[in-house]
Motif scaffolding. Structure first.
Motif, mmCIF file in Angstrom:
data_model
loop_
_atom_site.group_PDB
_atom_site.id
_atom_site.type_symbol
_atom_site.label_atom_id
_atom_site.label_comp_id
_atom_site.label_asym_id
_atom_site.label_seq_id
_atom_site.Cartn_x
_atom_site.Cartn_y
_atom_site.Cartn_z
ATOM 1 N N GLN A 122 0.837 -1.212 0.000
ATOM 2 C CA GLN A 122 0.000 0.000 0.000
ATOM 3 C C GLN A 122 0.874 1.266 0.000
ATOM 4 O O GLN A 122 0.365 2.369 0.160
ATOM 5 C CB GLN A 122 -0.935 0.010 1.215
ATOM 6 C CG GLN A 122 -1.969 -1.125 1.196
ATOM 7 C CD GLN A 122 -2.868 -1.083 -0.022
ATOM 8 O OE1 GLN A 122 -3.293 -0.005 -0.443
ATOM 9 N NE2 GLN A 122 -3.144 -2.230 -0.606
ATOM 10 N N GLY A 123 2.165 1.091 -0.134
ATOM 11 C CA GLY A 123 3.049 2.252 -0.319
ATOM 12 C C GLY A 123 3.914 2.594 0.875
ATOM 13 O O GLY A 123 4.781 3.460 0.780
ATOM 14 N N PHE A 124 3.693 1.936 2.002
ATOM 15 C CA PHE A 124 4.505 2.245 3.183
ATOM 16 C C PHE A 124 5.856 1.537 3.091
ATOM 17 O O PHE A 124 5.913 0.366 2.715
ATOM 18 C CB PHE A 124 3.790 1.780 4.459
ATOM 19 C CG PHE A 124 2.523 2.535 4.754
ATOM 20 C CD1 PHE A 124 2.567 3.837 5.224
ATOM 21 C CD2 PHE A 124 1.284 1.932 4.571
ATOM 22 C CE1 PHE A 124 1.395 4.535 5.494
ATOM 23 C CE2 PHE A 124 0.111 2.627 4.846
ATOM 24 C CZ PHE A 124 0.168 3.932 5.308
ATOM 25 N N SER A 125 6.911 2.237 3.481
ATOM 26 C CA SER A 125 8.218 1.581 3.488
ATOM 27 C C SER A 125 8.525 1.006 4.864
ATOM 28 O O SER A 125 9.442 0.219 5.015
ATOM 29 C CB SER A 125 9.315 2.546 3.061
ATOM 30 O OG SER A 125 9.260 3.703 3.851
ATOM 31 N N PHE A 126 7.777 1.436 5.870
ATOM 32 C CA PHE A 126 7.895 0.762 7.171
ATOM 33 C C PHE A 126 6.541 0.754 7.856
ATOM 34 O O PHE A 126 5.699 1.622 7.611
ATOM 35 C CB PHE A 126 8.996 1.373 8.051
ATOM 36 C CG PHE A 126 8.798 2.794 8.495
ATOM 37 C CD1 PHE A 126 8.926 3.855 7.614
ATOM 38 C CD2 PHE A 126 8.509 3.082 9.831
ATOM 39 C CE1 PHE A 126 8.759 5.173 8.034
ATOM 40 C CE2 PHE A 126 8.352 4.396 10.268
ATOM 41 C CZ PHE A 126 8.477 5.441 9.356
ATOM 42 N N VAL A 127 6.351 -0.276 8.656
ATOM 43 C CA VAL A 127 5.044 -0.522 9.269
ATOM 44 C C VAL A 127 5.260 -0.785 10.754
ATOM 45 O O VAL A 127 6.125 -1.578 11.121
ATOM 46 C CB VAL A 127 4.360 -1.753 8.617
ATOM 47 C CG1 VAL A 127 3.085 -2.131 9.360
ATOM 48 C CG2 VAL A 127 4.049 -1.471 7.150
ATOM 49 N N THR A 150 0.656 7.323 -1.702
ATOM 50 C CA THR A 150 1.285 7.547 -3.007
ATOM 51 C C THR A 150 1.343 9.037 -3.321
ATOM 52 O O THR A 150 2.367 9.557 -3.786
ATOM 53 C CB THR A 150 0.479 6.809 -4.107
ATOM 54 O OG1 THR A 150 0.377 5.434 -3.722
ATOM 55 C CG2 THR A 150 1.138 6.922 -5.455
ATOM 56 N N ARG A 151 0.247 9.745 -3.020
ATOM 57 C CA ARG A 151 0.213 11.189 -3.302
ATOM 58 C C ARG A 151 1.291 11.910 -2.488
ATOM 59 O O ARG A 151 2.022 12.749 -3.008
ATOM 60 C CB ARG A 151 -1.181 11.754 -2.976
ATOM 61 C CG ARG A 151 -1.296 13.251 -3.248
ATOM 62 C CD ARG A 151 -2.741 13.682 -3.440
ATOM 63 N NE ARG A 151 -3.561 13.574 -2.246
ATOM 64 C CZ ARG A 151 -3.632 14.503 -1.289
ATOM 65 N NH1 ARG A 151 -2.942 15.620 -1.396
ATOM 66 N NH2 ARG A 151 -4.404 14.326 -0.241
ATOM 67 N N ILE A 152 1.403 11.564 -1.222
ATOM 68 C CA ILE A 152 2.405 12.220 -0.368
ATOM 69 C C ILE A 152 3.808 12.014 -0.952
ATOM 70 O O ILE A 152 4.603 12.953 -1.043
ATOM 71 C CB ILE A 152 2.336 11.664 1.077
ATOM 72 C CG1 ILE A 152 1.063 12.161 1.766
ATOM 73 C CG2 ILE A 152 3.579 12.043 1.880
ATOM 74 C CD1 ILE A 152 0.820 11.548 3.143
ATOM 75 N N ALA A 169 8.580 14.325 -3.716
ATOM 76 C CA ALA A 169 9.622 14.349 -4.756
ATOM 77 C C ALA A 169 9.603 15.700 -5.481
ATOM 78 O O ALA A 169 10.664 16.286 -5.774
ATOM 79 C CB ALA A 169 9.408 13.201 -5.737
ATOM 80 N N VAL A 170 8.414 16.229 -5.733
ATOM 81 C CA VAL A 170 8.295 17.521 -6.425
ATOM 82 C C VAL A 170 8.840 18.650 -5.536
ATOM 83 O O VAL A 170 9.573 19.538 -5.995
ATOM 84 C CB VAL A 170 6.809 17.788 -6.808
ATOM 85 C CG1 VAL A 170 6.630 19.207 -7.335
ATOM 86 C CG2 VAL A 170 6.328 16.765 -7.825
ATOM 87 N N LEU A 171 8.511 18.604 -4.263
ATOM 88 C CA LEU A 171 8.964 19.656 -3.343
ATOM 89 C C LEU A 171 10.488 19.649 -3.195
ATOM 90 O O LEU A 171 11.124 20.707 -3.133
ATOM 91 C CB LEU A 171 8.300 19.471 -1.967
ATOM 92 C CG LEU A 171 6.802 19.782 -1.952
ATOM 93 C CD1 LEU A 171 6.140 19.217 -0.695
ATOM 94 C CD2 LEU A 171 6.564 21.288 -2.049
ATOM 95 N N LEU A 172 11.069 18.449 -3.155
ATOM 96 C CA LEU A 172 12.535 18.357 -3.048
ATOM 97 C C LEU A 172 13.189 18.981 -4.275
ATOM 98 O O LEU A 172 14.162 19.732 -4.175
ATOM 99 C CB LEU A 172 12.969 16.892 -2.915
ATOM 100 C CG LEU A 172 12.649 16.205 -1.586
ATOM 101 C CD1 LEU A 172 12.994 14.715 -1.658
ATOM 102 C CD2 LEU A 172 13.400 16.854 -0.428
ATOM 103 N N MET A 173 12.609 18.669 -5.440
ATOM 104 C CA MET A 173 13.169 19.211 -6.680
ATOM 105 C C MET A 173 13.012 20.734 -6.697
ATOM 106 O O MET A 173 13.950 21.460 -7.019
ATOM 107 C CB MET A 173 12.456 18.590 -7.880
ATOM 108 C CG MET A 173 13.174 18.834 -9.187
ATOM 109 S SD MET A 173 12.907 17.471 -10.296
ATOM 110 C CE MET A 173 11.208 17.739 -10.735
ATOM 111 N N ARG A 174 11.831 21.213 -6.290
ATOM 112 C CA ARG A 174 11.579 22.663 -6.266
ATOM 113 C C ARG A 174 12.638 23.385 -5.446
ATOM 114 O O ARG A 174 13.121 24.449 -5.800
ATOM 115 C CB ARG A 174 10.183 22.922 -5.673
ATOM 116 C CG ARG A 174 9.799 24.388 -5.596
ATOM 117 C CD ARG A 174 8.655 24.631 -4.641
ATOM 118 N NE ARG A 174 9.057 24.481 -3.250
ATOM 119 C CZ ARG A 174 8.228 24.555 -2.205
ATOM 120 N NH1 ARG A 174 6.944 24.774 -2.414
ATOM 121 N NH2 ARG A 174 8.675 24.410 -0.974
#
Ligand SMILES: Cc1cc2nc3c(=O)[nH]c(=O)nc-3n(C[C@H](O)[C@H](O)[C@H](O)COP(=O)(O)O)c2cc1C
Length: 354
Positions: A76-81, A321-323, A328-333
């Motif tokens: 579901q997109g989590f890298s840790f649970v 997924t949205r987060i 990624a966009v904010l880091l690039m900005r």
């Protein structure tokens, strides 16, 4: 593919929140919830507790209390649970109803009091192969325990071979023993006792989860104790018993408030903990995250990673997924090549009260 949560939500939100949660767990167990796309940008990968994770977003404690669906949550997109809270013996928790939605506020009030199947049942479910993703186990003492420190010691030993990290939940507002270790002397004794335990060949990291309902003076003392005891990480924060004036929904129910109204307080506290720890240990920021910019704010306040729970109740797992995409966009900005470059960058801009 259309997000099935969009169709399921109106139905789920007509039900009592705990009933809706049980149905969600069953749907996950039956593998009826489609996986989220695994398309994480390399820039959002992080290092946490000695492991490389594909993203910084984890599932907070309380969603999978009994280790029923943790294996499904990585898809579901989590890298840790983080599963749990688990207590040594099974317990029923507080009388129902004990979970309430405040939809206008994007919030939840819960007064669960750690209902769970107990350590042995959870150990049985953890058996078999360790998941590829990072696993944390949230530990708590039984509400009627005469020796909460003994509970934690037993749990740490019982779960040491099963997890990457073990969270000492010393911040639950809903259980008789939930906050006894918010007293510095008792926390010091607990940490000494846990430090003396043999945690096996690959010792899991020990992490403390703090309450947002403590003042700066106490926070300073607790952080001192934790750092002295060589804690491996700190989670900021649990739910709050405060009721911010901005609340629009009925907030008269007993219990801990989570979700949007917790964001400001938990993020301010995170910044304070980042200041007090000065980068000595990784911090996990949790409380009210429901968007990429909010996750980013936690990271800029000092979090290496973030967790969420209440956001899922209102947004489903597409939110995860949205987060990650927004991050990624904010880091690039902002010109950051990796997420770790952004950790704590708001601190220099923040005035720290003397
Ligand atoms: C229904 C519910 C149950 C929870 N149970 C636990 C728990 O057992 N242990 C714990 O440390 N935190 C528990 N939490 C707190 C969450 O892990 C998290 O710290 C808090 O909800 C703030 O994050 P959020 O605003 O993203 O939900 C629970 C929260 C909710 C809403």
């Amino acid at each position: 593919m259309a997000d099935p949560f969009v169709f399921a939500k109106p139905f789920l939100h007509m039900l009592d929140p705990e009933r809706a949660h049980e149905l969600t767990l069953r749907a996950l167990e039956a593998n009826l919830v489609p996986a989220q796309p695994q398309v994480d940008e390399p820039s959002i990968a992080i290092d946490l507790f000695g492991r490389r994770l594909h993203g910084p977003v984890g599932l907070a404690a309380g969603f999978d209390k009994n280790a029923r669906v943790f294996r499904r949550m990585y898809a579901q997109g989590f890298s840790f649970v983080e599963i749990g809270g688990v207590t040594p013996r099974p317990q029923r928790g507080n009388p129902r109803p004990r979970v309430f939605r405040l939809p206008e506020d994007g919030a939840i009030i819960n007064n669960m009091g750690f209902p769970n199947d107990g350590a042995e049942a959870v150990v049985r479910r953890l058996g078999g192969e360790r998941p590829a993703g990072m696993l944390g186990i949230n530990l708590a003492s039984n509400g009627d325990s005469a020796d909460p420190a003994e509970d934690f010691a037993g749990l740490v030993q019982r779960f040491s071979n099963y997890a990457d990290y073990l969270t000492l939940d010393i911040s639950c507002p809903n259980s008789a023993n939930g906050k006894v270790f918010l007293e510095p002397a008792r926390l010091r004794d607990l940490m000494a006792r846990l430090g003396a335990l043999d945690r096996g060949p690959v010792p899991p990291k020990l992490v403390a989860k703090l309450s947002p309902d403590i003042d700066d003076a106490l926070l300073g003392q607790l952080i001192e104790v934790l750092l002295e005891a060589k804690i491996d990480g700190i989670i900021v924060a649990n739910t709050t018993i405060e009721r911010p004036e901005t609340l629009r929904g009925n907030a008269s129910m007993r219990g801990g408030l989570s979700g949007r109204p917790l964001f400001a307080r938990s993020t301010a506290m995170l910044a304070q903990v980042a200041h007090l720890t000065g980068g000595a240990v990784p911090l996990i920021g949790v409380g009210g995250i429901a968007s990429g910019p909010q996750a980013y704010e936690k990271i800029r306040a000092g979090a290496t990673a973030v967790q969420l729970y209440t956001g899922l109740i209102y947004g489903g797992t597409a939110l995860v997924t949205r987060i990650k995409r927004e991050l990624a966009v904010l880091l690039m900005r902002d010109g950051y090549g990796t997420l770790s470059e952004a950790v704590g960058t708001a601190r220099s801009a923040r005035k720290v009260s003397p």
